[in-house]
Motif scaffolding. Structure first.
Motif, mmCIF file in Angstrom:
data_model
loop_
_atom_site.group_PDB
_atom_site.id
_atom_site.type_symbol
_atom_site.label_atom_id
_atom_site.label_comp_id
_atom_site.label_asym_id
_atom_site.label_seq_id
_atom_site.Cartn_x
_atom_site.Cartn_y
_atom_site.Cartn_z
ATOM 1 N N TYR A 1 23.604 64.511 57.540
ATOM 2 C CA TYR A 1 23.900 63.273 58.831
ATOM 3 C C TYR A 1 24.713 62.552 58.879
ATOM 4 O O TYR A 1 25.736 61.840 57.909
ATOM 5 C CB TYR A 1 22.482 62.833 58.844
ATOM 6 C CG TYR A 1 21.286 63.219 58.942
ATOM 7 C CD1 TYR A 1 20.668 62.912 59.873
ATOM 8 C CD2 TYR A 1 20.886 63.739 57.925
ATOM 9 C CE1 TYR A 1 19.257 63.975 60.183
ATOM 10 C CE2 TYR A 1 19.287 64.338 57.888
ATOM 11 C CZ TYR A 1 19.293 65.314 60.027
ATOM 12 O OH TYR A 1 17.845 65.358 59.256
ATOM 13 N N TRP A 2 25.582 61.717 59.758
ATOM 14 C CA TRP A 2 26.106 60.250 59.782
ATOM 15 C C TRP A 2 26.107 59.778 61.632
ATOM 16 O O TRP A 2 25.686 60.668 61.978
ATOM 17 C CB TRP A 2 27.534 61.337 59.768
ATOM 18 C CG TRP A 2 27.794 62.148 61.319
ATOM 19 C CD1 TRP A 2 27.997 62.108 62.792
ATOM 20 C CD2 TRP A 2 27.188 63.555 61.853
ATOM 21 N NE1 TRP A 2 28.394 63.008 63.414
ATOM 22 C CE2 TRP A 2 27.667 64.598 63.097
ATOM 23 C CE3 TRP A 2 27.676 64.036 60.918
ATOM 24 C CZ2 TRP A 2 27.537 65.364 62.785
ATOM 25 C CZ3 TRP A 2 27.643 66.297 60.674
ATOM 26 C CH2 TRP A 2 27.707 65.996 62.012
ATOM 27 N N VAL A 3 25.851 58.696 61.840
ATOM 28 C CA VAL A 3 26.173 57.782 62.468
ATOM 29 C C VAL A 3 26.977 57.794 63.863
ATOM 30 O O VAL A 3 28.262 58.563 63.387
ATOM 31 C CB VAL A 3 26.054 56.409 62.106
ATOM 32 C CG1 VAL A 3 26.062 55.714 63.416
ATOM 33 C CG2 VAL A 3 25.489 55.956 60.640
ATOM 34 N N ILE A 4 26.624 57.859 65.023
ATOM 35 C CA ILE A 4 27.261 58.380 66.074
ATOM 36 C C ILE A 4 27.880 56.898 66.640
ATOM 37 O O ILE A 4 27.171 55.444 67.013
ATOM 38 C CB ILE A 4 26.126 58.485 66.925
ATOM 39 C CG1 ILE A 4 25.596 60.015 66.975
ATOM 40 C CG2 ILE A 4 27.535 58.869 68.644
ATOM 41 C CD1 ILE A 4 24.499 60.264 67.551
ATOM 42 N N PRO A 5 29.018 56.527 66.367
ATOM 43 C CA PRO A 5 29.498 55.462 65.878
ATOM 44 C C PRO A 5 29.282 54.821 67.530
ATOM 45 O O PRO A 5 29.232 52.982 68.106
ATOM 46 C CB PRO A 5 31.268 55.244 66.361
ATOM 47 C CG PRO A 5 31.250 56.586 65.494
ATOM 48 C CD PRO A 5 30.115 57.476 66.210
ATOM 49 N N SER A 6 29.880 55.535 68.796
ATOM 50 C CA SER A 6 29.164 54.615 70.669
ATOM 51 C C SER A 6 28.116 54.039 70.028
ATOM 52 O O SER A 6 27.829 53.017 70.907
ATOM 53 C CB SER A 6 30.204 55.765 71.266
ATOM 54 O OG SER A 6 28.998 57.070 71.372
ATOM 55 N N ALA A 7 27.266 55.079 70.051
ATOM 56 C CA ALA A 7 26.130 54.486 70.068
ATOM 57 C C ALA A 7 25.610 52.839 69.151
ATOM 58 O O ALA A 7 24.929 51.651 70.011
ATOM 59 C CB ALA A 7 24.485 55.448 69.400
ATOM 60 N N LEU A 8 26.211 53.097 68.530
ATOM 61 C CA LEU A 8 26.114 51.211 67.829
ATOM 62 C C LEU A 8 26.778 50.351 68.380
ATOM 63 O O LEU A 8 26.640 49.041 68.888
ATOM 64 C CB LEU A 8 26.547 51.802 65.927
ATOM 65 C CG LEU A 8 25.816 52.254 64.773
ATOM 66 C CD1 LEU A 8 26.759 51.992 63.731
ATOM 67 C CD2 LEU A 8 24.294 51.959 65.306
ATOM 68 N N GLN A 9 28.411 50.489 69.081
ATOM 69 C CA GLN A 9 28.816 49.521 69.834
ATOM 70 C C GLN A 9 28.562 49.595 71.319
ATOM 71 O O GLN A 9 28.449 48.102 71.534
ATOM 72 C CB GLN A 9 29.918 50.576 70.329
ATOM 73 C CG GLN A 9 31.180 50.888 69.140
ATOM 74 C CD GLN A 9 32.676 52.424 69.300
ATOM 75 O OE1 GLN A 9 32.295 52.023 70.031
ATOM 76 N NE2 GLN A 9 33.282 51.421 68.685
ATOM 77 N N GLN A 10 27.479 50.317 71.686
ATOM 78 C CA GLN A 10 26.834 50.195 73.060
ATOM 79 C C GLN A 10 25.809 49.094 72.329
ATOM 80 O O GLN A 10 25.449 48.205 73.190
ATOM 81 C CB GLN A 10 26.057 51.564 73.362
ATOM 82 C CG GLN A 10 25.049 51.763 74.814
ATOM 83 C CD GLN A 10 24.346 52.481 75.497
ATOM 84 O OE1 GLN A 10 24.409 53.528 74.134
ATOM 85 N NE2 GLN A 10 24.592 53.221 76.316
ATOM 86 N N LEU A 11 25.518 49.433 70.647
ATOM 87 C CA LEU A 11 24.022 48.423 71.191
ATOM 88 C C LEU A 11 24.554 46.816 70.853
ATOM 89 O O LEU A 11 23.518 45.792 71.384
ATOM 90 C CB LEU A 11 23.064 48.764 69.995
ATOM 91 C CG LEU A 11 22.564 50.005 70.041
ATOM 92 C CD1 LEU A 11 21.236 50.291 68.811
ATOM 93 C CD2 LEU A 11 20.934 49.767 70.661
ATOM 94 N N SER A 12 25.766 46.818 70.302
ATOM 95 C CA SER A 12 25.987 45.748 69.638
ATOM 96 C C SER A 12 26.754 45.080 71.605
ATOM 97 O O SER A 12 26.805 44.270 71.151
ATOM 98 C CB SER A 12 27.329 45.827 68.995
ATOM 99 O OG SER A 12 28.793 46.581 68.875
ATOM 100 N N ALA A 13 27.476 46.166 72.195
ATOM 101 C CA ALA A 13 28.724 45.278 73.274
ATOM 102 C C ALA A 13 27.186 45.047 74.327
ATOM 103 O O ALA A 13 27.529 43.569 75.195
ATOM 104 C CB ALA A 13 28.800 47.094 74.008
#
Length: 131
Positions: free
Chosen positions: A97-109
């Protein structure tokens, strides 16, 4: 262009929450991600995967950290995948498994409301107690 794309491309000072109201679909997508992170086990799972060496973790490494059954761990990982926060790949008998960086960026943004960096001010950073 999707709203998700706009969030990733937006300037930090241009949070969607203060710039414009969220659309119903966009709010639904964000709510699924936040709901998935609302469980302490899933939040820890995401953190374990994100902080694992190489940015990906084998399910065999993740399972040992929790006092939960393998089916329960698999369920939580499935919820994180369904929410778009994790992706995975089967390699032999194990799943990585790996994190989808764009998803975390979307949440933080979407939550960012200022252009100032999120660091303590000089007043907060001071360790001296006033006499």
């Amino acid at each position: 262009m999707s709203k998700q794309r706009l969030v990733a491309d937006a300037e930090p000072c241009c949070s969607p929450l203060v710039r414009e109201p969220l659309t119903e679909d966009w709010a639904g997508d964000l709510a699924r991600m936040f709901k998935a992170l609302g469980d302490p086990v899933r939040l820890r799972l995401l953190s374990l995967v994100a902080s694992h060496a190489g940015g990906e973790a084998c399910v065999c490494d993740i399972s040992e950290t929790f006092d939960l059954s393998q089916p329960t761990i698999s369920h939580h990982l499935k919820v994180l995948r369904s929410a778009g926060l994790l992706d995975c790949e089967r390699r032999g008998t194990w799943v990585y498994y790996w994190v989808i960086p764009s998803a975390l960026q979307q949440l933080s943004a979407v939550l960012l409301t200022e252009s100032a960096p999120a660091v303590p001010s000089e007043t907060c950073a001071s360790t001296e107690v006033p006499a």
